[in-house]
Write a protein that holds these residues in place. Structure first.
Motif, PDB file in Angstrom:
ATOM      1  N   TYR A  16       0.845  -1.187   0.000  1.00  0.00           N
ATOM      2  CA  TYR A  16       0.000   0.000   0.000  1.00  0.00           C
ATOM      3  C   TYR A  16       0.888   1.247   0.000  1.00  0.00           C
ATOM      4  N   GLN A  19       5.830   2.044  -3.198  1.00  0.00           N
ATOM      5  CA  GLN A  19       6.523   1.650  -4.425  1.00  0.00           C
ATOM      6  C   GLN A  19       8.024   1.549  -4.237  1.00  0.00           C
ATOM      7  N   ASN A  46      -1.521  -5.444  -4.547  1.00  0.00           N
ATOM      8  CA  ASN A  46      -1.647  -3.990  -4.505  1.00  0.00           C
ATOM      9  C   ASN A  46      -2.955  -3.641  -3.808  1.00  0.00           C
ATOM     10  N   SER A  49      -3.246   1.202  -3.945  1.00  0.00           N
ATOM     11  CA  SER A  49      -2.256   2.268  -3.801  1.00  0.00           C
ATOM     12  C   SER A  49      -2.524   3.392  -4.781  1.00  0.00           C
ATOM     13  N   SER A  53       2.962   1.933  -6.929  1.00  0.00           N
ATOM     14  CA  SER A  53       3.130   0.560  -6.441  1.00  0.00           C
ATOM     15  C   SER A  53       2.743  -0.477  -7.493  1.00  0.00           C
ATOM     16  N   GLU A  54       1.680  -0.224  -8.227  1.00  0.00           N
ATOM     17  CA  GLU A  54       1.252  -1.170  -9.255  1.00  0.00           C
ATOM     18  C   GLU A  54       2.343  -1.372 -10.298  1.00  0.00           C
ATOM     19  N   THR A  71      -3.243  -6.872  -8.800  1.00  0.00           N
ATOM     20  CA  THR A  71      -3.420  -5.421  -8.769  1.00  0.00           C
ATOM     21  C   THR A  71      -4.863  -5.050  -9.020  1.00  0.00           C
TER      22      THR A  71
END
Length: 71
Positions: A16, A19, A46, A49, A53-54, A71
């Motif tokens: 969360y 990244q 994921n 976020s 992050s994805e 994700t």
């Protein structure tokens, strides 16, 4: 007939808005899990976020065959 699953250990981590830590997380978990000498996978989830992050998860999936992303 049931298919066999190639992994004996699945490690799941929620991501969360972190990244910057995704790559380090994968490297450290992989380092320790590889000492077990059993097939393992790392599943990165994921958790909605709003940062990159994805993208970081996707990059780790492309870099390491044992990393899966949700994700």
């Amino acid at each position: 007939m049931l298919e066999t699953y190639p992994y004996e250990l699945s490690i799941v981590a929620s991501v969360y808005n972190d990244q910057e830590a995704v790559g380090r997380l994968v490297e450290e978990v992989a380092e320790h899990a590889s000492k077990l000498t059993i097939p393992f996978e790392i599943i990165l989830v994921n958790d909605h976020s709003s940062d990159g992050s994805e993208k970081a998860i996707t990059e780790q999936c492309q870099r390491h065959p044992f990393v899966k992303g949700i994700t």
